[in-house]
Design a protein around this motif. Structure first.
Motif, mmCIF file in Angstrom:
data_model
loop_
_atom_site.group_PDB
_atom_site.id
_atom_site.type_symbol
_atom_site.label_atom_id
_atom_site.label_comp_id
_atom_site.label_asym_id
_atom_site.label_seq_id
_atom_site.Cartn_x
_atom_site.Cartn_y
_atom_site.Cartn_z
ATOM 1 N N TYR A 78 8.430 16.368 64.728
ATOM 2 C CA TYR A 78 8.261 17.807 64.533
ATOM 3 C C TYR A 78 9.329 18.350 63.601
ATOM 4 O O TYR A 78 10.428 17.808 63.480
ATOM 5 C CB TYR A 78 8.295 18.540 65.878
ATOM 6 N N THR A 114 15.248 21.475 68.187
ATOM 7 C CA THR A 114 14.509 21.181 69.422
ATOM 8 C C THR A 114 14.187 22.423 70.253
ATOM 9 O O THR A 114 13.498 22.326 71.266
ATOM 10 C CB THR A 114 15.322 20.218 70.306
ATOM 11 N N LEU A 160 10.455 23.322 71.021
ATOM 12 C CA LEU A 160 9.889 22.298 71.904
ATOM 13 C C LEU A 160 10.426 22.438 73.325
ATOM 14 O O LEU A 160 9.679 22.311 74.304
ATOM 15 C CB LEU A 160 10.208 20.905 71.352
ATOM 16 N N ALA A 196 3.527 21.127 74.200
ATOM 17 C CA ALA A 196 3.602 20.756 72.786
ATOM 18 C C ALA A 196 2.700 19.554 72.546
ATOM 19 O O ALA A 196 2.684 18.605 73.336
ATOM 20 C CB ALA A 196 5.042 20.426 72.389
ATOM 21 N N GLU A 246 3.308 15.938 73.760
ATOM 22 C CA GLU A 246 4.754 15.750 73.732
ATOM 23 C C GLU A 246 5.396 16.361 74.975
ATOM 24 O O GLU A 246 6.421 15.883 75.451
ATOM 25 C CB GLU A 246 5.351 16.409 72.482
#
Length: 364
Positions: A201, A205, A208, A214, A236
């Motif tokens: 990605y 972070t 996320l 995700a 994810e």
């Protein structure tokens, strides 16, 4: 004789003194004690909304490379959700900030037929720098509840490479979701992959970590037919009972209108996906094989396994794990199965030689 003094009479137990209101712990004024009913009233049930992977009442991020088809697929998911009664079109706000003029017109035309809202920076007074304030306003006045906001794409509204800014934006989205809203953001993957070959990605972070779910979407090379593309969504992160992976296909036939492409979207079932992944793996192997052959013939035959693997992965589109897997899989002495042989020298050093299939004898 002098008698000792009598002890004072025992007093009844006293209640501890009350703390004056002005000296209460400062956290008390923020306590939600007694507000459970209000919180239930503004919350929404977490149920599947779009594509089986995006849920109502959550913040979801979908990462994908450019031109993978994520916007097309999300628009089809919207159509299906409205048609099936899972989504009130008047509560949908699609923020289109990543399109051409013609592309925007096509999407507005399609979504307005379903009575959904589309917003675009620079039109009808909407500005990128106003977006966060609008989310905060809706959170505070109660109009966030039941709404679905789709952000296409996320990088237009926050600096994903700036930890402080992306964290602040994620906090605003979290408050919006806690007020009963739904956030779905579309983002891009980075050019370089992770060490295991998976897509990485883009940005820090924070998004996320702070979002509820995700998924990474990736087109499977060589999948389906010549005029169809399969896109796999891999989980994810999730806080709901959502699938680990799902896949959809759409037509890539030349000359189709956007509406016709939308109509061509179909689900891909597990057995078809598995078959497509096997085909894709074989195609990937051929690309890596050619890279390894070129390096062996180009002077790296005696460089050793580790240096050869690193050289294969230098360009970034092949991971080291994939390079090592292909190098090992096609090492041997049978020209029908293998592509190169190896000889071990001092201290385990490996020297590779390209195998060539024997030529058929004339008349054979």
């Amino acid at each position: 004789m002098v008698l000792p003094p009598k002890p004072p009479p025992e007093e009844p137990d006293k209640e501890p003194p009350k703390i004056p209101a002005e000296k209460l712990n400062p956290l008390v004024k923020h306590s939600l004690r007694g507000d459970a009913a209000k919180l239930h009233a503004r919350a929404v049930d977490t149920v599947p909304l779009l594509g089986g992977i995006m849920f109502l009442g959550q913040a979801t991020i979908i990462y994908a490379p450019p031109n993978a088809g994520k916007t097309l697929l999300v628009n089809r998911f919207i159509q299906d959700a409205i048609d099936e009664g899972r989504l009130d079109p008047n509560m949908l706000f699609y923020i289109n900030a990543d399109d051409s003029g013609k592309g925007l017109a096509e999407k507005v035309e399609i979504l307005e037929l379903q009575n959904a809202h589309v917003l675009a920076p620079g039109l009808k007074g909407f500005r990128v720098n106003q977006f966060v304030d609008k989310l905060i306003e809706a959170t505070q006045d109660g109009t966030a509840r039941g709404s679905v906001v789709i952000i296409d794409t996320l990088k237009k509204f926050t600096n994903l490479m700036d930890k402080a800014r992306s964290s602040s934006f994620a906090n605003v989205c979290r408050e919006y979701v806690m007020a009963g809203g739904t956030i779905i953001a579309l983002g891009h993957t980075a050019k370089n992959r992770n060490a295991d070959g998976t897509l990485r990605y883009q940005g820090t972070t924070d998004i996320l970590e702070d979002f509820d779910a995700a998924y990474v979407a990736e087109a499977i090379p060589g999948s389906a037919g010549a005029s169809e593309k399969i896109v796999r969504f891999t989980q994810e992160k999730s806080r709901a009972d959502s699938p680990q992976e799902v896949a959809y296909a759409y037509s890539t036939e030349h000359g189709l209108t956007y509406a016709e492409k939308l109509a061509s979207v179909r689900p891909v079932y597990p057995e078809e996906l598995e078959s497509s992944l096997l085909v894709a793996e074989m195609l990937d192997d051929e690309k890596v094989i050619e890279r390894i052959r070129g390096l062996i013939c180009g002077g790296m035959a005696s460089s050793g396994q580790d240096k050869l693997v690193r050289a294969v992965a230098d360009d970034g589109d092949i991971s080291r794990s994939q390079a090592r897997r292909v190098l090992d899989r096609y090492t041997g002495t049978d020209p029908d199965k293998h592509r190169w042989s190896v000889q071990k020298g001092d201290r385990g050093k490996r020297t590779y030689s390209v195998l060539r299939k024997p030529q058929a004898e004339p008349g054979g």
